[in-house]
Each structure stands twice: as C-alpha cells, then as structure tokens.
Design an enzyme around this catalytic site. Structure first.
Site, short mmCIF file in Angstrom:
data_model
loop_
_atom_site.label_atom_id
_atom_site.label_comp_id
_atom_site.label_asym_id
_atom_site.label_seq_id
_atom_site.Cartn_x
_atom_site.Cartn_y
_atom_site.Cartn_z
CG ASP A 186 -56.08 -7.29 -48.20
OD1 ASP A 186 -55.51 -8.29 -47.74
OD2 ASP A 186 -55.48 -6.23 -48.47
CG ASN A 219 -58.03 0.28 -41.86
OD1 ASN A 219 -58.32 -0.29 -40.81
ND2 ASN A 219 -56.88 0.90 -42.06
CG ASP A 254 -52.30 -14.59 -42.70
OD1 ASP A 254 -51.33 -14.48 -41.93
OD2 ASP A 254 -52.19 -14.97 -43.89
CB CYS A 259 -45.84 -13.12 -40.38
SG CYS A 259 -46.36 -11.45 -40.84
CG PHE A 279 -55.45 -8.61 -42.21
CD1 PHE A 279 -55.08 -7.27 -42.33
CD2 PHE A 279 -55.99 -9.04 -41.00
CE1 PHE A 279 -55.26 -6.39 -41.27
CE2 PHE A 279 -56.17 -8.18 -39.94
CZ PHE A 279 -55.80 -6.84 -40.07
#
Length: 403
Positions: free
Chosen positions: A251, A279, A306, A346, A229
């Site tokens: 990514d 993916n 991340d 996050c 990511f």
C-alpha cells in the site's frame, strides 16, 4: 403537513420518483408553490397535483429534493428510530454474526444523505445532505436510544457535502475514545482509527468478500499471496489465516502499512506476513520489467487487487480503464499457471461488464486464458436497490489462470 411548501414536477418527471428513486434534480422542477428554506421538509407533487412524497429541499444543491417517504410524515426522532431499526433488521437477517457493519447506507435504507457505521460499541455518523445535517440532534438521539453506544463520532469530509453547502466536520459527538477501536471481522481482530482513518475507519463493504476470497487460497500450506492496495490488511490476513504460507502486503500509505503490520501481530500471523509501503503501480511495473527476449517469472499463487476508485465521474472513465488494464496486465504476468486473481472495482461509473472486459483485454495482452470462478458484490450491509443505480458500485471477480 398540508401547509408544507409544494414542489411541482414537470410532465414526465414523476415516473422515476414513483419507482423509488429519491433524487429530484432542479431541472425536473416546474415550480414551488411557496418559498422554501434550504433544508426544509417539502411535499412533492406531479403536474396533476398528485402527491409523490415528502423530502428535504435544498436550492444550492444539484439535487433539489431528497425524497424520504411517499406519504406525508413528520420527520422527528421517532421517524429516525423507526427507519434505523428497519435498517438494522436487514443486517441482522443477512449478517447475523457481524458485530461491526454499516447500519445505515443512505439511499439503500431510504435515508438519503445519512450513513451510520458501527464499530462494535462505537458509532460513526456521516451527514452528506443539508436536511440530514440540520437534523443531526434527532439522529443522534435516535442512535443513543437504539444502541447506547460507548461513543458517537462524526466523520464529515465527504465531497458531497460541498455540493450541499456544508463544511467539513469531524470529531467526537458523545462519549469518549482513546486510541484505535478494536473490532472483530469474521473472527479476526482489527484496530480501526475512527478519528483519523480513511473513510469512517474501514471498508466495511468488503467484509463478506474477505472471507470468500480466503476460501480460494490453495490448500497445502505452500501458497504465496500478494495483497495489493491492502489498506488495513483485510484480504491478506484472511488469506494468512486460511493457510497461505506467506502474504506480502502493498500500500502506498506508510500509516496504513504500519496499521496492517499491527493487525497481523494482533492475530498471531506476523510470521507469515511481510509489508511494503510503495506505489503499487511502480512496484508491479518493476516486478515485470524484463530485458529483450526475457520473460517474467511468475511467483504468486494468488494476487488480490482492491484499488481505490480510479474515477469520480464519467468523463474520467477512459483514463480509469487504462489504469485498471495496466495493473491487471502486470499482475497476470506474475501469477503462476493455476493461480488465482481476485480483483475489485469500486467505481459506480464502471459497471461489471466493462470491468470484466478490461480484465480480459489485459489477459489477452498477457497471453493468458482465464477461468472465472467467483463473482463478488458489496456486503449485505450496503444493500442494493436496482431502481437506485447509485447504490450498486462494488463489483469483483476471481479468475484462475488456465494457461
């Protein structure tokens, strides 16, 4: 200021506001003493008529009032200049060498509904509340006075605007921009598309963590690093600069992979980097697929995870945890003994303890023992006010594989 419409709160609803939380929900309101227009400045009082503060009212939002000040104050250009100047002082204290950062972080800086990101000499503004949006001319004038930016851009696709009855609004408000904006992060150069990029262009909340994670890259110049990511390549490029022999970037977005590839070239790191638009879940699954009685061969010295938030509300937390466990299980199978996993979450709805428990559950299934070597949070330009839990959302850990 005495003529302001007054919002009276129900008994027992004042304590949270006195303690510093700026949101007053409709269910906390006893009544209005007179009608108030949406976006208008109102004063808030408890059931005993004691003043709690002033803020913006919106009958269409779940948040009836966003408190700005515990005292009566006039909200004008001077008010915004003073608040933004104070917010900037916090950044200069804790991130003195940063030239690109978040200048205003809404509730964290006592300006609920306003975000301002600084990309060198370009400012990007988000107004996610009606009251702030109506006062955009004042805000822009204050920013012009304080920063004299080359350009001012608004990036307003935040889902919060829909709850405030506001449409999307994007574009250049002042000045001019031609192409991506070159910025400096920890001595590395990145190109940021502030007009068509994700968020306001970059995840500035990881700026400090980019450097801290890079410090864990094994010495010797032989480390193989996987950046999952990766977005514009923040973690991976810092790792490459720190001496990694090779970094592979993953990514799903072909556009961000192309941007990360350009950023590697700009910094003279392209010869140690490879990129793949894929993916990440599917990639990790394919890399760990084995036949009966086969084992996955670990090949990475460091893996960075991340991902974007897997949940936007509490109801989706169980599904999110399954997703987090899946990527950690696969990643741990790919890490060499002694390797490092740097991982982040996050989602505000998944706290640090729950996130760590999910990682440890994955480690159990992978038959790995982990040693925690670092704990991460958001960069200081995204301040945390504990009384406002919504200001704390980013958490992360670094683990070493003991065996």
């Amino acid at each position: 200021m005495q003529s302001l419409p007054t919002v009276l709160l129900k008994a027992g609803e004042a304590d949270r506001i006195v303690a510093g939380h700026p949101w007053i929900y409709h269910g906390s309101v006893l009544r209005l003493t007179q009608s108030a227009a949406d976006g208008e400045l109102v004063q808030v009082k408890d059931q005993r008529q004691r003043l709690l503060g002033v803020g913006f009212y919106n009958s269409k939002s779940k948040i009836a009032v966003r408190v700005l000040s515990p005292e009566r104050t006039e909200v004008n250009q001077a008010f915004f200049e003073e608040r933004i100047r104070s917010a900037l002082a916090v950044r200069q204290k804790h991130m003195p060498r940063a030239s690109s950062l978040r200048v205003v972080n809404a509730e964290s800086d006592l300006l609920s509904g306003l975000i301002v990101d600084k990309y060198e000499d370009v400012l990007v503004v988000q107004t996610s509340s009606l009251g702030m949006d109506q006062r955009k001319p004042m805000i822009l004038a204050a920013l012009q006075a304080l920063f004299s930016p080359r350009a001012l851009v608004e990036w307003n696709e935040a889902s919060a605007r829909k709850f405030e009855g506001l449409p999307d609004a994007n574009g250049i408000l002042a000045g001019a921009i031609e192409g991506p904006v070159p910025i400096n992060l920890n001595g590395l150069r990145f190109e940021v598309d502030v007009l068509r990029g994700h968020k306001t262009g970059l995840y500035l909340d990881q700026q400090v963590n980019h450097q801290r994670v890079a410090e864990l890259v094994p010495a010797g110049g032989c480390a193989q690093v996987l950046d999952c990511f990766c977005f514009l390549g923040g973690f991976g490029l810092h790792a490459a600069r720190a001496g990694a022999a090779h970094v592979h970037f993953l990514d799903q977005g072909s556009e961000v992979i192309a941007a990360a590839t350009r950023n590697a070239a700009i910094n003279g790191l392209a010869d140690r980097c490879s990129f793949e638009a894929v993916n990440v879940f599917d990639w990790l699954k394919a890399q760990t697929a084995t036949k009966p009685h086969e084992r996955t061969l670990p090949r990475w010295d460091m893996i960075v995870l991340d991902p974007p938030s897997f949940t936007r509300n509490r109801a989706a937390v169980p599904d999110a945890l399954r997703g987090y466990k899946e990527i950690h299980l696969r990643s741990l199978k790919l890490l060499k003994p002694g390797g490092t996993l740097a991982t982040f979450c996050c989602s505000h709805h998944v706290n640090a303890g729950l996130f760590q428990d999910t990682v440890l559950a994955a480690a159990y299934d992978a038959r790995r023992i982990l040693r925690r070597v670092a704990t991460y949070s958001q960069s200081p330009d995204h301040p945390i006010i504990p009384m406002i839990p919504e200001t704390e959302y980013l958490k992360g850990f670094a683990f070493e594989v003991v065996r």
